[in-house]
Design an enzyme around this catalytic site. Structure first.
Site, PDB file in Angstrom:
ATOM      1  N   ASP A 140       0.817  -1.210   0.000  1.00 37.10           N
ATOM      2  CA  ASP A 140       0.000   0.000   0.000  1.00 37.10           C
ATOM      3  C   ASP A 140       0.852   1.262   0.000  1.00 37.10           C
ATOM      4  OD1 ASP A 140      -2.511  -0.862  -0.372  1.00 37.10           O
ATOM      5  OD2 ASP A 140      -3.208  -0.612   1.672  1.00 37.10           O
ATOM      6  N   ASP A 446     -10.763  -6.647  11.225  1.00 37.91           N
ATOM      7  CA  ASP A 446     -10.635  -8.094  11.376  1.00 37.91           C
ATOM      8  C   ASP A 446     -11.663  -8.668  12.354  1.00 37.91           C
ATOM      9  OD1 ASP A 446      -9.193  -6.537  13.124  1.00 37.91           O
ATOM     10  OD2 ASP A 446      -7.268  -7.265  12.397  1.00 37.91           O
TER      11      ASP A 446
END
Ligand SMILES: *[C@@H]1O[C@H](CO)[C@@H](O)[C@H](O)[C@H]1NC(C)=O
Ligand SMILES: CC(=O)N[C@H]1CO[C@H](CO)[C@@H](O)[C@@H]1O
Length: 732
Positions: A140, A446
């Site tokens: 990223d 998550d």
């Protein structure tokens, strides 16, 4: 020879000593009830001083008891898992599913490329058929330096993978291996090979580090791979096209190591970034990887690891698929979570980063109550489940019948088709981020992703082998640690206060006991108020001469003494039983307090502000490199301050406040010693004294130390001022 069909591939065992634990829980319960009885029957009358302080203390104690109830609930039924890799191998060696491994990195300065490729190499070297293994790196940071390091890694893997097999290397991260391994004795040829591979690794590392330091790619290297051309038009890390390079194509018969064995597929991906599109952090990266990998290797099982978590055990994949391939239970399993463990911990773990109690007690407890949460790294998922499939009894997979879908396209066609999948616009008007893939809209994506999978009917498994599967880097300064916990607790509390709360989303879908167990983690942040109250008010009342606890000669003291003593003794026992030291426990207690006073407080505050519509939650990455000075102090277990942060101001102010109150309170009881005033204040003096004792490193940082890690002068001045102000206010 039979393939021992019918025998399970894993077993589950309950913890021992559960009766003892239940006894402990009941005793504490009784003690707590007595304390409440005392609080209710001794409320100061309306005209007496300290009525409100008393009621506040009672409310704090109510909160502590509620939270203690949650911690106990989590611990009621811990279970432990054991796998049989030999049975797996006998039965299924030829039918192993294909596995895609996702490694995510975000910033080449915080996560140095040399570290990232060590993780990549360690997972490429899993003891698993290489043609069934594919490794994807999502960058990223869109960094050419990381890409360059990956190119180097793809070359080095041709030597490293056969080397690992030949020398039975463990762990398979070259850095970790060569740091401790010694040259093998015996055959000179072997020793020579070993030394030459070590040299090759060190040369590569030096090249990568030099390039990283330089910050750009030399013309010479630039010519080595067509991939570098992509960076010619790169505007910035926040504004660029998709960059996708298949560095090793596992289908290619020419992609072999130096011994002629095939290699795992290796892919570099930097998804498209445009300022006008939200990138959704790591969840966005994972979803892009899910789509891209589905076209390239389409692995049935997905492992994701953080770029600083190398594989410490080459058999972890086999461990994980024991759960998925088990004939009886396997088809229910949605994901298998390994613990987060760290390699650079010091003996007494001054910042309490080991997470030992969470890993050894609380997560097995969650498993016993219905399944662990997904904690973002070191987790194996079945692809279709991550992509939104619901559980039903017909989900049984016949692993021996599965046929592999063959991808026919040439590598360049494949790269072009996949680029579209990683573009900013691809997810518009789709279920990605909602029903498919990882969920968006929360800094701890998550947890909700895992919860959603459980709500769709899948079981999750927690597997914590003795030899740890993944090792990462723990925070090495106090601020890093506190900031990390702020992020976790803030995100967790955000989930609790949203429609993703286990009580809402999980209602009738997961067991009630699992809903409660989730809350134990999600309510971390909410602990701050009661703790701050307990740290501040009894001390100020001591200064003012208001007694809030029973006299030492009164028998109401007993429940307090009993609960405090037994509760802490249990905590100490648990800590030491799972490998901690006495000093480590004390450090853990200190961090427990500091986290509640700062990380959780700011996490809580930000949530409230956000609910009122003020600030937006921002994602901070914790730095993974430290300079020499700092790591020297870390090794000596000296607490690191050194930066001015509102967190430190709070810590220092409260430490000073307690010191002032302690001195003031002592003077008061000594002045009045013949009236036995001290009897009324003994518990408050003890509490205050305890807080001073636990805060010793702060006083040192404020007044005694001269190094760069001591408390900055601005923090010292501010906190002295605030503490004096608070004491003065309470006196008048
Ligand atoms: C990591 O693996 C090595 C062997 O390769 C082992 O000796 C060590 O104990 C493992 N570390 C942990 C924390 O389990
Ligand atoms: C990144 C980092 O801080 N690594 C450190 C981990 O701890 C060891 C010693 O315990 C250091 O040598 C590393 O520098």
């Amino acid at each position: 020879m039979g393939d021992n069909n019918g025998l399970p591939l894993f077993v589950t065992k309950s913890a021992k000593g559960r009766i003892l634990f239940q006894l402990y829980a009941i005793l504490i319960c009784v003690g707590v009830c007595l304390i409440f009885l005392y609080r209710l029957s001794h409320i100061p009358r309306r005209e007496e001083a300290g009525r409100w302080a008393w009621i506040g203390l009672f409310l704090s104690e109510l909160w502590f008891s509620f939270y203690w109830f949650l911690t106990t609930f989590v611990r009621l039924n811990p279970i432990y898992r054991y796998t049989f890799k030999d049975r797996l191998s006998l039965r299924y060696e030829k039918f192993f599913p294909s596995i895609d491994i996702f490694v995510c990195t975000a910033d080449p300065t915080i996560e140095p490329p040399a570290m990232v490729i060590n993780t990549v190499l360690s997972v490429m070297a899993y003891d698993y058929p290489p043609e069934k293994l594919s490794v994807y790196l999502s960058d990223d940071g869109g960094s050419v330096l990381t890409f360059y390091a990956m190119l180097e890694a793809s070359r080095f893997s041709k030597i490293w993978l056969p080397f690992c097999k030949k020398f039975k290397v463990e762990p398979r991260s070259p850095e970790a291996y060569f740091r401790t391994a010694v040259e093998p004795l015996g055959e000179p040829a072997m020793a020579k090979e070993w030394t030459s591979v070590k040299k090759l690794y060190e040369d590569m590392k030096k090249r990568i580090e030099t390039t990283t330091k330089l910050g750009l790619i030399s013309e010479e290297i630039y010519q080595e791979h067509k991939g570098f051309k992509e960076w010619t038009w790169l505007a910035s890390k926040r504004d660029h096209q998709t960059i996708l390079q298949i560095l090793i194509d596992g289908r290619d018969p020419n992609a072999v190591d130096i011994e002629g064995q095939s290699l795992p597929t290796l892919v570099y991906l930097a998804r498209e970034k445009r300022p006008q599109y939200h990138h959704n952090f790591k969840a966005g990266a994972m979803n892009a990887l899910l789509r891209v990998s589905s076209k390239i290797s389409d692995g049935l099982i997905i492992l994701n690891v953080d770029c600083d978590m190398y594989s410490n055990n080459s058999e972890s994949v086999r461990d994980a698929i024991c759960f998925f391939m088990d004939e009886e239970e396997g088809h229910k399993v949605g994901f298998v979570q390994f613990p987060q463990t760290f390699e650079n911990l010091t003996k007494n773990d001054v910042y309490s980063s080991s997470l030992n109690v969470i890993n050894e007690v609380e997560l097995p407890g969650l498993d016993g109550n219905g399944g662990p949460c997904y904690i973002g790294s070191g987790c194996f998922h079945r692809r279709e489940i991550l992509c939104g499939k619901n559980y039903s009894k017909e989900c049984k997979v016949d692993w021996k019948r599965l046929t592999k879908r063959e991808v026919e396209q040439s590598i360049s066609v494949l790269e072009e088709t996949c680029k579209v999948l990683a573009s900013c616009t691809y997810e518009e008007n789709t279920q990605w981020g909602k029903e498919m893939g990882l969920k968006y809209g929360c800094p701890v994506e998550d947890i909700i992703t895992g919860l959603a999978i459980q709500c769709r009917g899948w079981r999750s498994i927690y597997f914590n082998p003795k030899r740890k599967g993944f090792l990462g880097v723990a925070p090495t300064t106090l601020l890093q640690s506190l900031v990390q916990h702020k992020r976790w607790s803030e995100g967790d509390f955000q989930i609790f206060a949203s429609r993703y709360s286990p009580f809402v989303m999980g209602y009738k879908k997961i067991p009630l006991k699992l809903q409660f167990s989730y809350c134990y983690f999600l309510l971390w942040a909410a602990n701050c108020l009661a703790t701050l109250y307990y740290v501040v008010v009894p001390s100020l009342c001591l200064l003012r001469g208001i007694s809030l606890f029973p006299e030492i000669s009164n028998s109401w003291v007993l429940p307090f003494a009993f609960v405090i003593f037994v509760h802490r003794a249990y905590s100490l026992g648990e800590f030491v039983f799972f490998g901690g030291t006495l000093q480590g426990w004390w450090n853990d207690q200190r961090m427990w307090l500091y986290k509640r006073m700062t990380s959780y407080f700011f996490g809580f505050l930000d949530n409230i502000l956000r609910l009122l519509g003020f600030s937006k939650s921002a994602f901070v990455i914790t730095a993974k490199v430290a300079d020499d000075d700092v790591s020297q102090r870390y090794k000596q277990e000296i607490m690191e301050f050194g930066a001015s942060s509102p967190m430190f101001t709070i810590l220092a102010t409260l430490a000073l406040l307690n010191a002032f109150c302690f001195i003031g309170g002592l003077m008061r009881v000594i002045a009045d010693v013949e009236n036995l005033v001290w009897e009324r204040f003994t518990l408050q003096i003890l509490l205050c004294g305890m807080l001073i004792f636990i805060n010793l490193p702060i006083y040192q940082g404020l007044f005694l130390r001269k190094d760069n890690g001591s408390m900055p002068t601005s923090v010292t001045c501010q906190s002295i001022m605030f503490a004096i102000l608070a004491c003065a206010l309470s006196l008048y």
